[in-house]
Each structure stands twice: as C-alpha cells, then as structure tokens.
Scaffold this motif. Structure first.
Motif, PDB file in Angstrom:
ATOM      1  N   TYR A   1     -43.087  10.515 -33.130  1.00  0.00           N
ATOM      2  CA  TYR A   1     -44.497  10.706 -33.473  1.00  0.00           C
ATOM      3  C   TYR A   1     -45.098   9.451 -34.102  1.00  0.00           C
ATOM      4  N   LEU A   2     -44.275   8.702 -34.815  1.00  0.00           N
ATOM      5  CA  LEU A   2     -44.778   7.515 -35.500  1.00  0.00           C
ATOM      6  C   LEU A   2     -45.221   6.422 -34.523  1.00  0.00           C
ATOM      7  N   ILE A   3     -44.696   6.454 -33.301  1.00  0.00           N
ATOM      8  CA  ILE A   3     -45.071   5.433 -32.310  1.00  0.00           C
ATOM      9  C   ILE A   3     -46.552   5.536 -31.940  1.00  0.00           C
ATOM     10  N   PRO A   4     -47.025   6.695 -31.436  1.00  0.00           N
ATOM     11  CA  PRO A   4     -48.462   6.795 -31.158  1.00  0.00           C
ATOM     12  C   PRO A   4     -49.316   6.709 -32.418  1.00  0.00           C
ATOM     13  N   PHE A   5     -48.748   7.141 -33.561  1.00  0.00           N
ATOM     14  CA  PHE A   5     -49.503   7.058 -34.815  1.00  0.00           C
ATOM     15  C   PHE A   5     -49.847   5.610 -35.139  1.00  0.00           C
ATOM     16  N   PHE A   6     -48.860   4.727 -35.076  1.00  0.00           N
ATOM     17  CA  PHE A   6     -49.109   3.323 -35.396  1.00  0.00           C
ATOM     18  C   PHE A   6     -49.951   2.644 -34.318  1.00  0.00           C
ATOM     19  N   ILE A   7     -49.793   3.052 -33.068  1.00  0.00           N
ATOM     20  CA  ILE A   7     -50.602   2.478 -31.985  1.00  0.00           C
ATOM     21  C   ILE A   7     -52.077   2.796 -32.206  1.00  0.00           C
ATOM     22  N   THR A   8     -52.385   4.057 -32.478  1.00  0.00           N
ATOM     23  CA  THR A   8     -53.785   4.449 -32.653  1.00  0.00           C
ATOM     24  C   THR A   8     -54.401   3.799 -33.891  1.00  0.00           C
ATOM     25  N   ASN A   9     -53.619   3.678 -34.965  1.00  0.00           N
ATOM     26  CA  ASN A   9     -54.151   3.043 -36.170  1.00  0.00           C
ATOM     27  C   ASN A   9     -54.352   1.539 -35.973  1.00  0.00           C
ATOM     28  N   PHE A  10     -53.439   0.903 -35.227  1.00  0.00           N
ATOM     29  CA  PHE A  10     -53.592  -0.522 -34.937  1.00  0.00           C
ATOM     30  C   PHE A  10     -54.828  -0.758 -34.082  1.00  0.00           C
ATOM     31  N   CYS A  11     -54.997   0.063 -33.059  1.00  0.00           N
ATOM     32  CA  CYS A  11     -56.144  -0.097 -32.161  1.00  0.00           C
ATOM     33  C   CYS A  11     -57.454   0.245 -32.854  1.00  0.00           C
ATOM     34  N   SER A  12     -57.385   1.146 -33.847  1.00  0.00           N
ATOM     35  CA  SER A  12     -58.587   1.457 -34.623  1.00  0.00           C
ATOM     36  C   SER A  12     -58.967   0.295 -35.523  1.00  0.00           C
ATOM     37  N   ALA A  13     -57.954  -0.414 -36.059  1.00  0.00           N
ATOM     38  CA  ALA A  13     -58.209  -1.563 -36.930  1.00  0.00           C
ATOM     39  C   ALA A  13     -58.643  -2.794 -36.139  1.00  0.00           C
ATOM     40  N   PHE A  14     -58.157  -2.885 -34.883  1.00  0.00           N
ATOM     41  CA  PHE A  14     -58.492  -4.036 -34.034  1.00  0.00           C
ATOM     42  C   PHE A  14     -59.050  -3.545 -32.697  1.00  0.00           C
ATOM     43  N   PRO A  15     -60.260  -2.975 -32.713  1.00  0.00           N
ATOM     44  CA  PRO A  15     -60.843  -2.395 -31.498  1.00  0.00           C
ATOM     45  C   PRO A  15     -61.054  -3.408 -30.369  1.00  0.00           C
ATOM     46  N   ASP A  16     -61.264  -4.673 -30.716  1.00  0.00           N
ATOM     47  CA  ASP A  16     -61.468  -5.679 -29.676  1.00  0.00           C
ATOM     48  C   ASP A  16     -60.217  -5.889 -28.828  1.00  0.00           C
TER      49      ASP A  16
ATOM     50  N   THR B   1     -59.769   1.021 -26.087  1.00  0.00           N
ATOM     51  CA  THR B   1     -59.689   1.992 -24.994  1.00  0.00           C
ATOM     52  C   THR B   1     -58.296   2.604 -24.901  1.00  0.00           C
ATOM     53  N   PHE B   2     -57.281   1.746 -25.020  1.00  0.00           N
ATOM     54  CA  PHE B   2     -55.906   2.230 -24.977  1.00  0.00           C
ATOM     55  C   PHE B   2     -55.619   3.149 -26.154  1.00  0.00           C
ATOM     56  N   GLY B   3     -56.100   2.767 -27.328  1.00  0.00           N
ATOM     57  CA  GLY B   3     -55.896   3.578 -28.524  1.00  0.00           C
ATOM     58  C   GLY B   3     -56.537   4.951 -28.391  1.00  0.00           C
ATOM     59  N   ASP B   4     -57.732   4.992 -27.795  1.00  0.00           N
ATOM     60  CA  ASP B   4     -58.422   6.268 -27.590  1.00  0.00           C
ATOM     61  C   ASP B   4     -57.627   7.179 -26.658  1.00  0.00           C
ATOM     62  N   LYS B   5     -57.014   6.581 -25.633  1.00  0.00           N
ATOM     63  CA  LYS B   5     -56.216   7.375 -24.688  1.00  0.00           C
ATOM     64  C   LYS B   5     -54.950   7.915 -25.364  1.00  0.00           C
ATOM     65  N   VAL B   6     -54.329   7.080 -26.186  1.00  0.00           N
ATOM     66  CA  VAL B   6     -53.119   7.512 -26.889  1.00  0.00           C
ATOM     67  C   VAL B   6     -53.450   8.638 -27.865  1.00  0.00           C
ATOM     68  N   TYR B   7     -54.622   8.550 -28.492  1.00  0.00           N
ATOM     69  CA  TYR B   7     -54.997   9.554 -29.490  1.00  0.00           C
ATOM     70  C   TYR B   7     -55.075  10.957 -28.900  1.00  0.00           C
ATOM     71  N   THR B   8     -55.341  11.067 -27.609  1.00  0.00           N
ATOM     72  CA  THR B   8     -55.483  12.391 -26.999  1.00  0.00           C
ATOM     73  C   THR B   8     -54.224  13.242 -27.136  1.00  0.00           C
ATOM     74  N   ILE B   9     -53.062  12.604 -27.312  1.00  0.00           N
ATOM     75  CA  ILE B   9     -51.819  13.374 -27.471  1.00  0.00           C
ATOM     76  C   ILE B   9     -51.482  13.614 -28.943  1.00  0.00           C
ATOM     77  N   MET B  10     -52.203  12.966 -29.842  1.00  0.00           N
ATOM     78  CA  MET B  10     -51.850  13.015 -31.259  1.00  0.00           C
ATOM     79  C   MET B  10     -51.993  14.402 -31.906  1.00  0.00           C
ATOM     80  N   PRO B  11     -53.112  15.107 -31.712  1.00  0.00           N
ATOM     81  CA  PRO B  11     -53.259  16.399 -32.395  1.00  0.00           C
ATOM     82  C   PRO B  11     -52.146  17.392 -32.066  1.00  0.00           C
ATOM     83  N   ILE B  12     -51.873  17.593 -30.777  1.00  0.00           N
ATOM     84  CA  ILE B  12     -50.837  18.559 -30.413  1.00  0.00           C
ATOM     85  C   ILE B  12     -49.457  18.060 -30.825  1.00  0.00           C
ATOM     86  N   TYR B  13     -49.269  16.739 -30.805  1.00  0.00           N
ATOM     87  CA  TYR B  13     -47.997  16.141 -31.233  1.00  0.00           C
ATOM     88  C   TYR B  13     -47.779  16.388 -32.724  1.00  0.00           C
ATOM     89  N   GLU B  14     -48.857  16.296 -33.494  1.00  0.00           N
ATOM     90  CA  GLU B  14     -48.750  16.526 -34.938  1.00  0.00           C
ATOM     91  C   GLU B  14     -48.360  17.984 -35.222  1.00  0.00           C
TER      92      GLU B  14
END
Length: 223
Positions: free
Chosen positions: A168-183, A187-200
């Motif tokens: 679970y920590l893998i997509p967690f860190f990916i989404t937080n990294f992409c949120s901190a560095f949107p440039d 887009t990739f971070g937003d796609k990864v986030y789609t699995i986060m709620p059910i994964y949590e």
C-alpha cells in the motif's frame, strides 16, 4: 518494569488475553460499519477513510479506531509474550512488542486528530501506523516460524498482512510525490490515486482480521 509485568499478569489472569484481540476486531469493525451506514453519501471506492471521518457517521469510525487500538495494546503484549521460546530471539520479540504498542498509539492519535486544529498531524500518524504495521506483522510472522506453538500457516498469515501494508505504501508515496510535483507526474498520480481508497480499506480490514485470526488461534490452541 517489574510492577508493570505483575499488573499485566493480574490482568491476564482476570481477562484472557485473546479477549482483547476479539474486542479490538469487534469495536473497530463495528465502528466502520456504523460510519458507513450513517454516511450514505460516502462512496468507499472513491474517497479515503479520512473523508469518512468527517461525514455524519464519522464519529463512529473515529471512536472505533481510538477505542479498538487502546484495547489492542494488551493483546499485542499478550501475543508477544506467547511467542517467548528458546528458539526465538528475545531482542527481536521485544522489538515486535514495542513496535506493536507504537502502532496502536499511532492509530489512536490518527483517530484523535482527525479534524480540528491538529488535523495536519492526522496523515503523519496514519503513515506511521501503516509503516509500523508492516514491521510488526513481519516480526511476529518471523518469530512464529521459530516458535513450535504456532503453525506455518499462522506465520504466513502475518506475512501476508505485512505485504498488504508494505504494498500500500507504494501507491501512497507515488500519489504524494506527484501531488507535490505536479509538473512531473500529475496525470500519472491521479490515475494511481483511483486505486487508493479501496486499497486503504483492504489495509484496514486486513489488520482487523489479523487481530481476529490470532485471537481465535490463541483460544483454540489454548496458548
């Protein structure tokens, strides 16, 4: 330390250790179910558990998280005590118990600071509980392999839950990294986030069933 051990001995003589694990599961599980029932506008596969905590039924999930993890502390200690054996490294066993207490306290604080002026700490405590959960389940799984009172299946179950936490920590860190560095990867971070709620939710229920499994195991094996 000696006084604390004597107090725990008295406690476990009065209330069997597995009872604390069963209560941890029942209170935690019931809290989330009630929160979902009283928050019909919350969609669990779209929003994180933290969002549920701010809904109408959120008080149930927060209180369930707090109370269940307070009760989890004596169970973790009891489970750690049951692992004591000549084949088990004593330092590793004690580290597992200490880490388990740390995780329980982190989870309590996660529920306690959800909302309000301290809500900024909510994410940190949640992260600490996830990382700690991976460590605790790994250590307990390892020590169970060394202890003849526990079957290999019992040990492997703990490793499975550790794997759920760790993965679970893998997509967690990916989404937080992409949120901190949107440039770089918004887009990739937003796609990864789609699995986060059910994964949590999978993470949350996996640890609740971890408590249930070992409570039943201890009761059945009379450990």
């Amino acid at each position: 330390m000696e006084k604390a051990n004597k107090y725990l001995d008295t406690l476990y003589d009065t209330v069997p250790g597995y009872i604390f694990g069963l209560l941890t599961f029942l209170i935690g599980f019931s809290g989330f179910i009630l929160a979902l029932i009283f928050s019909p506008d919350y969609i669990l596969w779209e929003k994180s558990i933290s969002v549920l905590g701010h809904k109408k039924g959120g008080i149930f999930s927060r209180m369930g998280l707090i109370i269940s993890n307070i009760i989890a502390i004596p169970f973790v200690i009891y489970l750690g005590r049951s692992l004591k054996d000549e084949n088990v490294n004593e330092k590793v066993r004690k580290i597992g118990i200490g880490a388990g207490i740390f995780v329980s306290v982190s989870a309590v604080l996660t529920g306690a600071v959800s909302g309000g002026i301290l809500s900024g700490w909510h994410g940190l405590f949640a992260l600490l509980s996830w990382m700690g959960g991976n460590v605790v389940c790994s250590i307990f799984g390892y020590t169970m392999l060394r202890n003849p009172k526990y079957s290999k299946f019992a040990a492997y179950f703990s490793f499975i839950v550790a794997g759920i936490f760790g993965s679970y920590l893998i997509p967690f860190f990916i989404t937080n990294f992409c949120s901190a560095f949107p440039d770089i990867c918004k887009t990739f971070g937003d796609k990864v986030y789609t699995i986060m709620p059910i994964y949590e939710w999978i993470v949350m229920f996996s640890i609740l069933f971890w408590y249930l499994f070992y409570s039943i195991y201890i009761f059945y094996k009379k450990i």
